[in-house]
Design a protein around this motif. Structure first.
Motif, PDB file in Angstrom:
ATOM      1  N   ALA A   1       0.524  -1.265   0.054  1.00  0.00           N
ATOM      2  CA  ALA A   1      -0.001   0.042   0.180  1.00  0.00           C
ATOM      3  C   ALA A   1       0.630   1.466   0.123  1.00  0.00           C
ATOM      4  CB  ALA A   1      -0.885   0.109   1.328  1.00  0.00           C
ATOM      5  N   PHE A   2       1.987   1.145   0.664  1.00  0.00           N
ATOM      6  CA  PHE A   2       2.645   2.597   0.917  1.00  0.00           C
ATOM      7  C   PHE A   2       4.090   2.718   0.357  1.00  0.00           C
ATOM      8  CE2 PHE A   2      -0.173   1.883   5.035  1.00  0.00           C
ATOM      9  CZ  PHE A   2      -1.090   2.727   4.220  1.00  0.00           C
ATOM     10  N   THR A   3       4.699   1.663  -0.228  1.00  0.00           N
ATOM     11  CA  THR A   3       5.861   1.764  -0.924  1.00  0.00           C
ATOM     12  C   THR A   3       5.867   2.913  -2.151  1.00  0.00           C
ATOM     13  OG1 THR A   3       6.465  -0.620  -0.605  1.00  0.00           O
ATOM     14  CG2 THR A   3       7.528   0.390  -2.323  1.00  0.00           C
ATOM     15  N   SER A   4       6.734   3.611  -2.036  1.00  0.00           N
ATOM     16  CA  SER A   4       6.889   4.787  -3.173  1.00  0.00           C
ATOM     17  C   SER A   4       5.719   5.821  -2.866  1.00  0.00           C
ATOM     18  CB  SER A   4       6.606   4.233  -4.547  1.00  0.00           C
ATOM     19  OG  SER A   4       8.028   3.563  -5.044  1.00  0.00           O
ATOM     20  N   ALA A   5       5.265   6.085  -1.514  1.00  0.00           N
ATOM     21  CA  ALA A   5       4.135   6.734  -1.183  1.00  0.00           C
ATOM     22  C   ALA A   5       2.882   6.586  -1.780  1.00  0.00           C
ATOM     23  CB  ALA A   5       4.636   8.537  -1.316  1.00  0.00           C
ATOM     24  N   GLY A   6       2.750   5.062  -2.169  1.00  0.00           N
ATOM     25  CA  GLY A   6       1.631   4.506  -2.777  1.00  0.00           C
ATOM     26  C   GLY A   6       1.399   5.096  -4.193  1.00  0.00           C
TER      27      GLY A   6
ATOM     28  N   MET B   1       4.663  12.847  -2.046  1.00  0.00           N
ATOM     29  CA  MET B   1       3.878  12.693  -3.329  1.00  0.00           C
ATOM     30  C   MET B   1       4.638  13.784  -4.346  1.00  0.00           C
ATOM     31  SD  MET B   1       0.071  12.306  -2.208  1.00  0.00           S
ATOM     32  CE  MET B   1      -0.301  11.524  -3.949  1.00  0.00           C
ATOM     33  N   ILE B   2       4.358  13.627  -5.612  1.00  0.00           N
ATOM     34  CA  ILE B   2       4.985  14.287  -6.821  1.00  0.00           C
ATOM     35  C   ILE B   2       4.833  15.841  -6.556  1.00  0.00           C
ATOM     36  CG2 ILE B   2       3.144  13.783  -8.518  1.00  0.00           C
ATOM     37  CD1 ILE B   2       6.852  13.824  -9.210  1.00  0.00           C
ATOM     38  N   THR B   3       3.556  16.205  -6.288  1.00  0.00           N
ATOM     39  CA  THR B   3       3.438  17.487  -6.059  1.00  0.00           C
ATOM     40  C   THR B   3       2.481  18.088  -5.218  1.00  0.00           C
ATOM     41  OG1 THR B   3       1.361  17.806  -7.805  1.00  0.00           O
ATOM     42  CG2 THR B   3       3.537  18.104  -8.791  1.00  0.00           C
ATOM     43  N   ALA B   4       2.442  19.175  -4.639  1.00  0.00           N
ATOM     44  CA  ALA B   4       1.441  19.648  -3.459  1.00  0.00           C
ATOM     45  C   ALA B   4       0.020  19.322  -4.035  1.00  0.00           C
ATOM     46  CB  ALA B   4       1.730  21.120  -3.181  1.00  0.00           C
TER      47      ALA B   4
ATOM     48  N   GLN C   1      -4.983  16.645  -3.340  1.00  0.00           N
ATOM     49  CA  GLN C   1      -6.203  15.828  -3.856  1.00  0.00           C
ATOM     50  C   GLN C   1      -6.381  14.782  -3.035  1.00  0.00           C
ATOM     51  OE1 GLN C   1      -5.177  15.184  -7.892  1.00  0.00           O
ATOM     52  NE2 GLN C   1      -5.989  17.236  -8.695  1.00  0.00           N
ATOM     53  N   LEU C   2      -5.239  14.334  -2.536  1.00  0.00           N
ATOM     54  CA  LEU C   2      -5.481  12.764  -1.646  1.00  0.00           C
ATOM     55  C   LEU C   2      -6.022  13.147  -0.396  1.00  0.00           C
ATOM     56  CD1 LEU C   2      -4.656   9.886  -2.111  1.00  0.00           C
ATOM     57  CD2 LEU C   2      -2.780  10.364  -0.909  1.00  0.00           C
ATOM     58  N   THR C   3      -5.620  14.032   0.221  1.00  0.00           N
ATOM     59  CA  THR C   3      -6.169  14.468   1.623  1.00  0.00           C
ATOM     60  C   THR C   3      -7.630  14.813   1.542  1.00  0.00           C
ATOM     61  OG1 THR C   3      -5.179  16.633   1.423  1.00  0.00           O
ATOM     62  CG2 THR C   3      -3.726  15.427   2.475  1.00  0.00           C
ATOM     63  N   GLU C   4      -8.014  15.390   0.437  1.00  0.00           N
ATOM     64  CA  GLU C   4      -9.378  15.679   0.345  1.00  0.00           C
ATOM     65  C   GLU C   4     -10.313  14.516   0.284  1.00  0.00           C
ATOM     66  OE1 GLU C   4      -9.574  18.283  -3.164  1.00  0.00           O
ATOM     67  OE2 GLU C   4      -8.542  20.060  -2.152  1.00  0.00           O
ATOM     68  N   SER C   5      -9.593  13.406  -0.796  1.00  0.00           N
ATOM     69  CA  SER C   5     -10.373  12.208  -0.806  1.00  0.00           C
ATOM     70  C   SER C   5     -10.392  11.436   0.626  1.00  0.00           C
ATOM     71  CB  SER C   5      -9.538  11.318  -1.620  1.00  0.00           C
ATOM     72  OG  SER C   5      -9.379  11.842  -3.041  1.00  0.00           O
TER      73      SER C   5
ATOM     74  N   PHE D   1      -4.381   7.755  -5.877  1.00  0.00           N
ATOM     75  CA  PHE D   1      -3.094   7.470  -6.394  1.00  0.00           C
ATOM     76  C   PHE D   1      -1.950   8.000  -5.095  1.00  0.00           C
ATOM     77  CE2 PHE D   1       0.954   7.443  -9.064  1.00  0.00           C
ATOM     78  CZ  PHE D   1       0.897   6.033  -9.494  1.00  0.00           C
ATOM     79  N   GLY D   2      -2.086   7.149  -4.035  1.00  0.00           N
ATOM     80  CA  GLY D   2      -1.121   7.706  -3.070  1.00  0.00           C
ATOM     81  C   GLY D   2      -1.038   6.842  -1.841  1.00  0.00           C
ATOM     82  N   PRO D   3      -0.455   7.417  -0.742  1.00  0.00           N
ATOM     83  CA  PRO D   3      -0.571   6.533   0.419  1.00  0.00           C
ATOM     84  C   PRO D   3      -1.941   6.370   1.187  1.00  0.00           C
ATOM     85  CG  PRO D   3       0.532   8.332   0.922  1.00  0.00           C
ATOM     86  CD  PRO D   3      -0.010   8.386  -0.301  1.00  0.00           C
ATOM     87  N   LEU D   4      -2.859   5.845   0.637  1.00  0.00           N
ATOM     88  CA  LEU D   4      -4.147   5.933   1.144  1.00  0.00           C
ATOM     89  C   LEU D   4      -4.915   4.476   1.037  1.00  0.00           C
ATOM     90  CD1 LEU D   4      -6.828   6.806   2.533  1.00  0.00           C
ATOM     91  CD2 LEU D   4      -7.282   7.992   0.628  1.00  0.00           C
ATOM     92  N   LEU D   5      -4.966   3.869   2.251  1.00  0.00           N
ATOM     93  CA  LEU D   5      -5.819   2.632   2.270  1.00  0.00           C
ATOM     94  C   LEU D   5      -7.160   2.539   2.653  1.00  0.00           C
ATOM     95  CD1 LEU D   5      -5.035  -0.825   1.723  1.00  0.00           C
ATOM     96  CD2 LEU D   5      -4.205  -0.717   4.003  1.00  0.00           C
ATOM     97  N   GLN D   6      -8.004   1.775   2.057  1.00  0.00           N
ATOM     98  CA  GLN D   6      -9.517   1.506   2.407  1.00  0.00           C
ATOM     99  C   GLN D   6      -9.500   0.304   2.717  1.00  0.00           C
ATOM    100  OE1 GLN D   6     -11.980   3.680  -0.569  1.00  0.00           O
ATOM    101  NE2 GLN D   6     -10.156   3.689  -1.745  1.00  0.00           N
ATOM    102  N   VAL D   7     -10.416   0.010   4.005  1.00  0.00           N
ATOM    103  CA  VAL D   7     -10.399  -1.315   4.487  1.00  0.00           C
ATOM    104  C   VAL D   7     -11.865  -1.796   4.563  1.00  0.00           C
ATOM    105  CG1 VAL D   7      -9.852  -2.621   6.570  1.00  0.00           C
ATOM    106  CG2 VAL D   7      -8.574  -0.810   5.799  1.00  0.00           C
ATOM    107  N   VAL D   8     -12.291  -3.013   4.249  1.00  0.00           N
ATOM    108  CA  VAL D   8     -13.575  -3.449   4.420  1.00  0.00           C
ATOM    109  C   VAL D   8     -13.419  -4.876   5.066  1.00  0.00           C
ATOM    110  CG1 VAL D   8     -15.609  -4.582   3.110  1.00  0.00           C
ATOM    111  CG2 VAL D   8     -14.159  -2.483   2.268  1.00  0.00           C
ATOM    112  N   GLN D   9     -14.297  -4.974   5.849  1.00  0.00           N
ATOM    113  CA  GLN D   9     -14.472  -6.272   6.818  1.00  0.00           C
ATOM    114  C   GLN D   9     -15.881  -7.281   6.105  1.00  0.00           C
ATOM    115  OE1 GLN D   9     -14.998  -5.928  11.109  1.00  0.00           O
ATOM    116  NE2 GLN D   9     -14.935  -3.869  10.916  1.00  0.00           N
ATOM    117  N   VAL D  10     -15.436  -8.631   6.223  1.00  0.00           N
ATOM    118  CA  VAL D  10     -16.462  -9.434   5.484  1.00  0.00           C
ATOM    119  C   VAL D  10     -16.351 -10.491   6.279  1.00  0.00           C
ATOM    120  CG1 VAL D  10     -16.091  -8.742   3.124  1.00  0.00           C
ATOM    121  CG2 VAL D  10     -14.465 -10.416   3.835  1.00  0.00           C
ATOM    122  N   ASP D  11     -17.607 -11.512   6.190  1.00  0.00           N
ATOM    123  CA  ASP D  11     -17.704 -12.479   6.950  1.00  0.00           C
ATOM    124  C   ASP D  11     -17.309 -13.932   6.323  1.00  0.00           C
ATOM    125  OD1 ASP D  11     -18.551 -11.153   9.221  1.00  0.00           O
ATOM    126  OD2 ASP D  11     -20.515 -10.773   8.314  1.00  0.00           O
ATOM    127  N   ASP D  12     -17.442 -14.218   4.800  1.00  0.00           N
ATOM    128  CA  ASP D  12     -17.210 -15.326   4.066  1.00  0.00           C
ATOM    129  C   ASP D  12     -16.365 -14.945   2.876  1.00  0.00           C
ATOM    130  OD1 ASP D  12     -19.129 -15.178   1.481  1.00  0.00           O
ATOM    131  OD2 ASP D  12     -20.472 -14.652   3.321  1.00  0.00           O
TER     132      ASP D  12
END
Length: 471
Positions: free
Chosen positions: A256-261, A307-310, A315-319, A363-374
């Protein structure tokens, strides 16, 4: 300063590092068109010898080229060194791939002559690439294209022009005529103009899905122009039954985070079995909290840079804030620790409760997590995307992996391995919005040359027996 001026800055410091002017597209294409027939007429062995010399020139320039990549992208030095190593090793992989994928074949028959298969180059290829691997990605297109007998015009990202110029100097020093490998600096509009130019026979594009789709639409009316699209991904990783929580967490953080994602193969979505959620996320957060980020040559060595530019960082922090305000639950808050500079600390957010999750490449160091049961639910969640670049399973049984492999819609599918280091001796590409079924890597030869079948006989021999009057 003219409208044609291109300037790049070091992301880690904001300092200006390169300035140059864009060139005339018509003149650049015309120069390439005049040069490529003589190159295509050279024996294959001669072309291979010259690209091997290119690899030697990269070896000689190893430290300077790695330093340039690191400064222009913000990558840590270890990451930049890995990229230059890949540039060097790509050459022999490309030589082997061309021999295998475009092998000459003949089938002789005494009466029917010879049925032959050979391959021809397309002519002039436009290589349009992104900033995330400014040496490795261009060379991954250019080297196979040269081996096949094409001329190449590289339009690099406007964020990494210096690396492109230095890379092309290595081709020049290797003895490859400068007209055969040219650099056209510029922004997105220059890339589109180059791709649409009537003197360009093919477009090899690596970048965002949005830009790739736009190019594809523009080029759809010209089916004679080869188009290879290497686009992004909303890549999933499933963590299932495994006692090795620490190892699983390392694979998650690496992916998820190598090369700042900022890799197309980075994991964007983590899908976790509910019973593993708490111990895994505790370990992932513990590791993420320990990540050192900094300038390329900082000591101790950072794991990730900026990241490559401010603008990209904004954009990523807004996401992240969007996900948070629409039902996401922060596991690790994203932060901007160095003011206006584009450093972004890794963000991790649980989006299980979100009714509608945006299917976009963040495109950057942001990881979304989802829990599932099966496991069926996990596979369905992994496939809940229009993209299809890569997917991974961590843990599970061989039977689980077989199900995952069979049902995943992705061009690269891994088991208990990170997603960020695809093998060079394998195809690299995806389905859906991730590409158009023309993978690069080992299969690059497929879009650099086209097959020509021939029926051949040394002397004319023919007869007709139906539909003619007897003389």
């Amino acid at each position: 300063m003219s409208d044609n001026t291109i300037i790049s800055h070091e992301p880690a410091t904001g300092k200006k590092m390169w300035q140059g002017e864009s060139r005339n597209i018509d003149e650049t294409v015309d120069r390439a068109r005049q040069a490529w027939p003589a190159w295509a007429a050279q024996p294959l062995a001669s072309r291979i010898e010259l690209v091997r010399r290119f690899a030697n020139e990269v070896r000689k320039d190893y430290d300077a080229l790695a330093d340039l990549v690191a400064r222009e992208t913000g990558k840590p030095m270890w990451d930049a060194h890995n990229e230059i190593e890949n540039v060097i090793s790509q050459v022999e992989v490309s030589v082997r791939a061309y021999a295998e994928r475009t092998a000459r074949r003949k089938l002789d028959s005494a009466l029917q002559g010879t049925a032959a298969l050979r391959h021809k180059p397309h002519g002039v290829l436009a290589v349009i690439t992104s900033y995330c691997a400014p040496a490795e990605i261009p060379s991954g297109h250019i080297v196979p294209a040269l081996i096949a007998g094409n001329a190449v015009i590289l339009k690099p990202s406007e964020h990494t022009p210096a690396t492109a110029e230095r890379l092309l100097q290595c081709f020049d020093k290797a003895g490859i005529p400068s007209a055969l490998v040219q650099c056209l600096q510029g922004g997105p509009s220059d890339g589109r103009a180059l791709a649409l130019h009537p003197g360009v026979d093919g477009v090899l594009f690596t970048g965002s899905a949005q830009n790739g789709i736009g190019l594809n639409r523009k080029l759809a009316a010209n089916p004679g122009k080869i188009v290879s699209l290497q686009l992004g991904g909303n890549n999933p990783m499933i963590v299932w039954d495994t006692p090795k929580i620490s190892d699983a967490a390392v694979l998650v953080v690496q992916s998820a985070f190598t090369s700042a994602g900022q890799r197309c193969t980075a994991v964007r979505r983590l899908i976790v079995k509910s019973s593993l959620y708490t111990p895994l996320m505790e370990e992932v957060k513990r590791l993420a909290d320990r990540i050192i980020f900094g300038e390329p040559r900082d000591e101790p060595a950072p794991f990730m840079g900026p990241m490559i530019t401010a603008e990209h960082a904004d954009q990523l922090t807004e996401s992240f804030l969007y996900l948070l305000s629409h039902g996401g639950k922060a596991i690790k808050h994203m932060a901007r620790p160095r003011g206006e500079l584009p450093f972004v600390s890794p963000g991790i957010i649980d989006v299980t409760a979100m009714k509608e999750r945006p299917d976009v490449e963040l495109f950057g160091p942001l990881l979304q997590v989802v829990q599932v049961d099966d496991f069926d639910q996990a596979i369905a969640e992994a496939n809940a995307t229009r993209f299809g670049l890569c997917a991974a399973l961590v843990g599970g049984s061989p039977q689980d992996y077989n199900r995952f492999w069979a049902n995943s819609r992705a061009g690269m599918i891994n088991w208990n391995r990170p997603t960020i280091n695809p093998a060079q001796a394998a195809p690299l590409g995806g389905t859906g919005l991730s590409g158009n079924h023309r993978p690069t890597g080992y299969y690059a030869a497929d879009y650099c040359a086209y097959p020509v079948s021939s029926a051949e006989l040394e002397q004319p021999r023919a007869s007709v027996g139906v539909g003619f009057r007897v003389s």
